[in-house]
Design a protein around this motif. Structure first.
Motif, PDB file in Angstrom:
ATOM      1  N   ASN A 108      24.470   9.803 -46.779  1.00  0.00           N
ATOM      2  CA  ASN A 108      24.932   8.657 -47.564  1.00  0.00           C
ATOM      3  C   ASN A 108      23.926   8.279 -48.641  1.00  0.00           C
ATOM      4  O   ASN A 108      24.298   7.928 -49.763  1.00  0.00           O
ATOM      5  N   ALA A 112      24.546   8.455 -52.804  1.00  0.00           N
ATOM      6  CA  ALA A 112      24.220   7.364 -53.722  1.00  0.00           C
ATOM      7  C   ALA A 112      23.272   7.829 -54.810  1.00  0.00           C
ATOM      8  O   ALA A 112      23.409   7.447 -55.985  1.00  0.00           O
ATOM      9  N   ASP A 113      22.304   8.665 -54.448  1.00  0.00           N
ATOM     10  CA  ASP A 113      21.366   9.208 -55.440  1.00  0.00           C
ATOM     11  C   ASP A 113      22.100   9.978 -56.528  1.00  0.00           C
ATOM     12  O   ASP A 113      21.849   9.781 -57.726  1.00  0.00           O
ATOM     13  N   ALA A 116      24.308   7.883 -58.802  1.00  0.00           N
ATOM     14  CA  ALA A 116      23.475   7.171 -59.770  1.00  0.00           C
ATOM     15  C   ALA A 116      22.950   8.107 -60.854  1.00  0.00           C
ATOM     16  O   ALA A 116      22.802   7.714 -62.011  1.00  0.00           O
ATOM     17  N   GLU A 166      31.525   3.982 -49.310  1.00  0.00           N
ATOM     18  CA  GLU A 166      30.648   2.867 -49.678  1.00  0.00           C
ATOM     19  C   GLU A 166      29.378   3.357 -50.369  1.00  0.00           C
ATOM     20  O   GLU A 166      28.779   2.631 -51.174  1.00  0.00           O
ATOM     21  N   ALA A 167      28.977   4.597 -50.087  1.00  0.00           N
ATOM     22  CA  ALA A 167      27.832   5.178 -50.791  1.00  0.00           C
ATOM     23  C   ALA A 167      28.186   5.580 -52.214  1.00  0.00           C
ATOM     24  O   ALA A 167      27.296   5.823 -53.032  1.00  0.00           O
ATOM     25  N   GLY A 168      29.476   5.695 -52.514  1.00  0.00           N
ATOM     26  CA  GLY A 168      29.908   5.971 -53.879  1.00  0.00           C
ATOM     27  C   GLY A 168      30.550   7.316 -54.117  1.00  0.00           C
ATOM     28  O   GLY A 168      30.859   7.658 -55.264  1.00  0.00           O
TER      29      GLY A 168
END
Length: 332
Positions: A108, A112-113, A116, A166-168
């Motif tokens: 997760n 997200a990394d 981004a 939720e992490a994207g």
């Protein structure tokens, strides 16, 4: 005059070779093209390492740190690669794969990394399975009798889908071959408000010998095999049943895995459904070409391009391959 006249063969009027005379002509009339945007790069992110670690059985492939994964993702996207598929290697494993649903777990966090880092410039995908996170190495929860508990596993998959959303992540890839996995994942995503997250279903995933190097890449803990839930390589009609079931359960796209030994299944899937069909050119397929090329037995660049073209020609509109970035930069 007497005697037999020499036979003169009629000269052909139709000459298909005319369109093969030059490289520009061959390119002009090519029926199948592979675009960098068709390619997805599988990536491995490992917890607790300070530097990237080479995978011995997959020359050129690394277990990344979170920092190096961001750099690798950026470079792949700059080359034009259409997507990134993330796999994670946690420091700690347990019977039910708790790290898979931990918001701060390595998968997760890595999702997200990358979201981004690349934003909407590429599609960030995440493998949705428990095998990397369980101490027994199976793709689900193991019951007391040693079998994989299908329905208990679905509950874990639902939680994992929500954590990844939720992490994207843009896409989740349920790959465990549990009955009903797509329906469970879709329901969990929709109930949590993540209706826009797509599901790429590993619909026809075979119990293949070609996964061997992948198990090095994820530090697999597996003992035994996965033949009670992955498909028998002998079966084709069953694959179409799996594909149709996944589409009926809400899959936005379906996958055949492996690719090269199952091109007939890729073609049948593409003919059977009206969603995109993906094919995963797996670790063993990659390793075979690399090993033969290292010994000078084949032309590496031509072999890579030929295999990708064959997968595309068979009907896959999405190709997961460890050569994605390299192919995007110059082999295609």
């Amino acid at each position: 005059m007497t005697g037999t006249q020499p036979h003169t063969a009629p000269r052909p009027v139709v000459r298909p070779r005319r369109l093969r005379r030059t490289a520009p002509l061959r390119r002009l009339v090519a029926e199948t093209r592979v675009s960098p945007a068709d390619l997805v790069l599988p990536m491995f992110v490992k917890e607790g390492i300070a530097e990237p670690v080479p995978v011995p059985s997959m020359p050129g492939v690394l277990q990344h740190t979170r920092d190096s994964s961001r750099k690798a993702a950026r470079e792949a996207v700059e080359a034009g690669v259409g997507g990134l598929m993330l796999f994670a290697v946690p420091e700690r494993k347990d019977p039910v794969g708790l790290a898979a649903t931990d918001p701060d777990g390595i998968l997760n966090a890595a999702v997200a990394d990358l979201v981004a880092e690349v934003g909407d410039a590429a599609t960030v995908m995440a493998d949705l399975c428990l095998d990397e996170f369980t101490d027994h190495g199976h793709c689900g929860v193991v019951a007391d009798d040693g079998t994989v508990d299908n329905d208990a596993t679905l509950e874990r998959y639902g939680r994992m889908a929500v954590a990844l959303a939720e992490a994207g992540t843009h896409v989740v890839g349920p790959s465990g071959m549990m009955d009903g996995q797509v329906a469970a994942v879709r329901a969990a995503l929709d109930a949590s408000g993540h209706t826009g997250v797509a599901v790429l279903a590993y619909a026809a995933k075979y119990a293949s010998s070609f996964y061997g190097p992948f198990r090095d890449a994820v530090d697999s803990s597996l003992t035994g095999d996965r033949r009670t839930y992955q498909m028998d390589p002998a079966n084709g009609a069953e694959a179409m049943r799996e594909v149709r079931l996944d589409v009926a359960e809400g899959a936005d796209a379906v996958m055949v895995k492996p690719a090269m030994a199952y091109l007939d299944i890729v073609r049948r899937a593409a003919d059977a459904v009206d969603v995109p069909v993906a094919a995963y050119q797996v670790s063993g397929e990659y390793a075979m070409v690399e090993a033969a090329a290292a010994r000078g037995w084949i032309d590496r660049g031509r072999a890579v391009a030929e295999t990708l073209t064959a997968i595309r020609r068979a009907g896959a509109s999405i190709i997961l391959t460890y050569w994605a970035e390299e192919a995007a930069r110059g082999l295609l």
